[in-house]
Design an enzyme around this catalytic site. Structure first.
Site, mmCIF file in Angstrom:
data_model
loop_
_atom_site.group_PDB
_atom_site.id
_atom_site.type_symbol
_atom_site.label_atom_id
_atom_site.label_comp_id
_atom_site.label_asym_id
_atom_site.label_seq_id
_atom_site.Cartn_x
_atom_site.Cartn_y
_atom_site.Cartn_z
ATOM 1 N N ASP A 1 0.043 5.413 -3.775
ATOM 2 C CA ASP A 1 1.177 4.690 -3.177
ATOM 3 C C ASP A 1 1.866 5.536 -2.105
ATOM 4 O O ASP A 1 3.098 5.603 -2.039
ATOM 5 C CB ASP A 1 2.219 4.321 -4.246
ATOM 6 C CG ASP A 1 1.674 3.367 -5.292
ATOM 7 O OD1 ASP A 1 0.531 2.896 -5.130
ATOM 8 O OD2 ASP A 1 2.381 3.100 -6.277
ATOM 9 N N GLN B 1 7.551 11.334 -8.451
ATOM 10 C CA GLN B 1 8.323 10.986 -7.262
ATOM 11 C C GLN B 1 8.637 12.237 -6.446
ATOM 12 O O GLN B 1 9.464 13.054 -6.839
ATOM 13 C CB GLN B 1 9.617 10.282 -7.656
ATOM 14 C CG GLN B 1 9.478 8.786 -7.886
ATOM 15 C CD GLN B 1 8.582 8.429 -9.043
ATOM 16 O OE1 GLN B 1 7.405 8.164 -8.852
ATOM 17 N NE2 GLN B 1 9.113 8.417 -10.239
ATOM 18 N N ARG C 1 -2.146 -1.769 -2.895
ATOM 19 C CA ARG C 1 -1.975 -2.522 -4.135
ATOM 20 C C ARG C 1 -0.741 -3.404 -3.999
ATOM 21 O O ARG C 1 0.182 -3.103 -3.234
ATOM 22 C CB ARG C 1 -1.856 -1.598 -5.339
ATOM 23 C CG ARG C 1 -0.535 -0.866 -5.493
ATOM 24 C CD ARG C 1 -0.531 -0.063 -6.787
ATOM 25 N NE ARG C 1 0.700 0.676 -7.011
ATOM 26 C CZ ARG C 1 1.726 0.223 -7.721
ATOM 27 N NH1 ARG C 1 1.694 -1.003 -8.245
ATOM 28 N NH2 ARG C 1 2.801 0.976 -7.902
#
EC number: 3.1.1.11
Length: 347
Positions: free
Chosen positions: A203, A159, A263
């Site tokens: 992502d 992250q 996704r």
């Protein structure tokens, strides 16, 4: 009989005229305005701003820190104010709190003005270099970067958010977002990105914003830690009633590694790529439901008239959609985000 030189000149003139007519028919017919450029003076004019706070890292402004300038703005501010961040690399975390709306963060260009930090965390929000949590915020010509080193796959070190966008009526013009995993957390609200550059691997645009990305560039960075391929988007719409979804209109996708367009992050995940150039970085399947084990019948992963070597749809995931004009128009219109009521400039 006319001379050969006269005939050649006449032929060349005819070709030139035909080219001009073709240009006009191609662009003017679809409402293209060659004079419209979403630049800072036009944004300032549209917003009617007459107050500017100058930030200069070298001390030639009112503040040397971006956050110090933000802190100087009164709470519950009701008039647009420019925070002009002059060229330089500002190594700090910047937060636009909920009680400070109507801020126009104006840089000197995304190659000149950068807000940079280096932090990874098991909390996406905590890791963010930049956080916008106030409604009615605009940024122009600024780079936002989280330069935390790539950590161990499947751990909290993944992250490393560059920007957390978590309020209504937010727009970015000619900005750039840099990180690897989870670059742009487009969390919630109506958003508009125009001519922006977004870089990442896995992502790297995620959240549940109701968002138009117009003429943006997505650059795919290779992530050699994992065997799965990365994804540009991980949109998290959770119900049919929820008005959210990422719409990419025009622009291009390219990079150094194979990637999925998106996704499924939630059961109603909605992402649309329309008239976008897709390079060979897009894998043939296009979309994936990796890590999502629910039904795919409500997923809205769609394409419309994309082009380039990655745009062939013969091997796309079976639940993905190829839209027709009537289906895509409501999404690529500025009305999708009610933009005519709050976006100062759109093309």
């Amino acid at each position: 009989m006319a001379s050969p030189s006269y005939l050649s000149l006449h032929y060349a003139s005819s070709i030139f005229i035909v080219a001009i007519l073709h240009y006009c028919m191609s662009y003017c017919a679809v409402g293209y305005d060659a004079q419209t450029v979403s630049d800072s003076p036009l944004l300032t004019e549209k917003l009617g701003i007459n107050r500017t706070i100058k930030v200069d890292i070298n001390g030639n402004g009112e503040f040397k820190s971006v956050q110090a300038a933000i802190d100087s703005i009164p709470e519950d501010n009701s008039n647009w104010v420019i925070v002009h961040v002059r060229k330089g690399i500002y190594r700090e975390k910047v937060h636009i709190p909920k009680n400070k709306p109507y801020i126009f963060l104006r840089g000197n260009g995304r190659g000149k003005t950068a807000i940079v930090w280096s932090q990874s965390s098991n909390d996406n929000v905590e890791s963010a270099t930049f956080k916008a949590e106030a409604h009615d915020f605009i940024a122009f010509g600024v780079s936002f970067k989280n330069e935390a080193p790539t950590g161990i796959a499947y751990t909290s070190q993944n992250q490393s958010v560059a920007a957390f966008v978590a309020a209504d009526k937010i727009a970015f013009y000619h900005c750039a977002f840099y990180s690897t995993h989870n670059t742009l957390f487009d969390y919630k609200g109506r958003h508009y990105y125009d001519s922006c550059y977004i870089q990442g691997s896995i992502d790297f645009i995620f959240g549940r914003g109701r968002t138009i990305f117009h003429n943006c560039e997505m650059f795919v960075v290779d992530d050699k830690r994992v065997t799965i391929r990365g994804s540009i988007t991980a949109q998290n719409r959770e119900s049919e009633e929820e008005m959210s979804g990422f719409v990419f209109h025009k622009g291009k996708v390219y990079g150094t590694s194979g990637v999925y367009l998106g996704r499924a992050k939630g059961p109603y995940s909605r992402v649309i790529f329309a008239k976008t150039y897709l390079s060979a970085t897009i894998v043939p399947e296009g979309w994936t439901n990796w890590s999502y084990d629910g039904s795919t019948k409500n997923l809205y992963h769609a394409e419309y008239k994309c082009h380039g070597p990655g745009a062939f749809t013969d091997r796309r995931a079976p639940w993905s959609r190829r839209l027709i004009e009537e289906e895509v128009v409501p999404f690529i219109s500025i009305d999708y985000i009610d933009g005519s009521n709050w976006v100062p400039v759109w093309i």
